[in-house]
Design a protein around this motif. Sequence first.
Motif, short mmCIF file in Angstrom:
data_model
loop_
_atom_site.label_atom_id
_atom_site.label_comp_id
_atom_site.label_asym_id
_atom_site.label_seq_id
_atom_site.Cartn_x
_atom_site.Cartn_y
_atom_site.Cartn_z
N LEU A 146 0.83 -1.20 0.00
CA LEU A 146 0.00 0.00 0.00
C LEU A 146 0.87 1.25 0.00
N VAL A 162 -5.38 -0.67 -5.23
CA VAL A 162 -5.66 -0.49 -3.82
C VAL A 162 -6.85 -1.35 -3.40
N TYR A 178 -6.98 -4.40 -0.59
CA TYR A 178 -7.88 -4.26 0.57
C TYR A 178 -9.32 -4.31 0.09
N GLU A 236 -11.53 -2.24 5.71
CA GLU A 236 -10.14 -2.08 5.32
C GLU A 236 -9.99 -1.24 4.07
N SER A 237 -10.98 -1.26 3.18
CA SER A 237 -10.89 -0.42 1.99
C SER A 237 -11.03 1.05 2.37
N ALA A 268 -7.71 2.02 3.65
CA ALA A 268 -6.73 2.09 2.56
C ALA A 268 -6.94 3.33 1.71
N TYR A 284 -4.79 6.57 0.73
CA TYR A 284 -4.72 7.01 -0.67
C TYR A 284 -5.04 8.50 -0.78
#
Length: 549
Positions: free
Chosen positions: A8, A138, A142, A147-148, A151, A155
Amino acid sequence: MRGRLYDLFLVNVLTCGLEICMATGTIYIPPMLLEAGMEERFMTMVLAVGPVLGLIFIPPIGSASDSWSSRYGRRRPFIWALCVGVLLGLVVIPHAPQIAALFSTQHHQWLEVLLLVVAICVMQFCGQACFTPVEALVSDLYPGEEESRRAFSVYSLMLSLGGCVGYLLPAVDWSTLGATAYLGGQEAFIYSLLIVIFLICLMTTTFISEEQTAGLGGGGLEVSRRVPSLWSFCSWPRRLFSLTQLLRRTLTSLLSVVPRFYSLCSNMPAVIARLFVAELCSWMALMTFVLFYTDFVGEGLYNGVPSAKPGSPERIRYEEGVRVASLGLFLQCVASVGFSLLMERMVACVGARALYVSSVALLALTTAVMTVSHNVVLVTVMAAASGYTFCTLQVLPYTLTCLYHSDKQVFFSSSRVKLPTSRDELEKLKLAQMQLSTKYRSTNGCANGHPANMHSKPTVSTSLNLHVTLPVDTSPTSSQPPRGMCLDIAILDSAYLLSQVVPSLFMGSIVQLFHSVTIYMACASVLSLLAVYFASKIVFDRADMEMLQ
């Protein structure tokens, strides 16, 4: 987990470098076109060419990436190919006069303008298109909802940091450095610096252990995680052959996915369509502000003239306004960084709906203040406040897309069933289920009471401890291939691109009609109010699916 965090970080290093280049281009491209002798209405149209190309090619690129199979994964081959276009733009843009002089010793101004326009369009298209496979990468790393969100908060943070650096570079006077004069001026120095930064950021992607698709047929998808060794990059014949194969396969895939992409978009789920419209209006309001903020400050607040002769008072005032505008956009990114760090807590406290709606409402307020105020400090503070909107639009749409894909049967189902709410409805549904069960048992001979060729909705649990299974055929037809994550991300990115096309095509003519650059901020405020309405129609959770019925 450590490896995924490392990946990541590597992905977002490229994200940061890419945003640095795009942010600096936002500052320098309009003045450079005006200095080359282009009229303002044509200048705004040039800014629309890159997004138009993106609207045409980014969704097929996203769809092709979803079905791609190579030793370097699904995403990185597309990332690397698009980064080549960004590098070409960074090389040609500051040296367009010198390149034009090599081909034509007399009357080379038209060639200079042509090279400048082509380089700008290529860099804008490739830069914006590159974000789509990066965002998909990404999402691959994830995939879950929680979790996204984390993430994409990282980002968004790296995007904001890149924007901070990109907007800060033009605000600094680099003329005192000896390298600036050697390279041909401040613009040439900054673009040379951008090339070095971008190359370093691009090299980090070679160490990402992306999931690779090894087998796509029959028995499902086999995946492996592997970091390509440096030795594989030292074999030039093999690299050249691999590049040729990659280009051939990319072209073949792009041509083959156009019909497939049309089929997928024509059957776009309602949740994606609602999110697309809301994001389009939101980005259109924000981009109307961002794209023309430097011109608004330089001409509207400082009374400068971009087409004036270099060194004249009008030109000096305009350049000073551009530097102050760069500071305002820098503060916008700083605010966005702060909100990125707090985004997860804010979602937990007030919810995604409140964050999205409040962000576009704040943009409507800030741009309205800019419309009526001529105070430079107040306008700069309002520009910084728009960082909240910028951060929200970078995070929430993509986390919502991950939410939709995490439960496709609920959010993408073409057959929607209203869940029972009263005791009588539950009793009727239970009786109907018993009748259906008896019918299926007598006709199909199924021991469990369910037909062999039907899929079932998830079990609905109620306070009565009654478990009811709703038999609905939700299997996709053979003419509708399954939706990939990158395709829907590409559709959302198309909203971002389209949000630049409409202002770029029409704002120049609107400014000439009203004879004032203040109309930029007025239009941004009106579009923000429109975005508030459509944001209230977004599906933020499973409970919101009721309003689609």
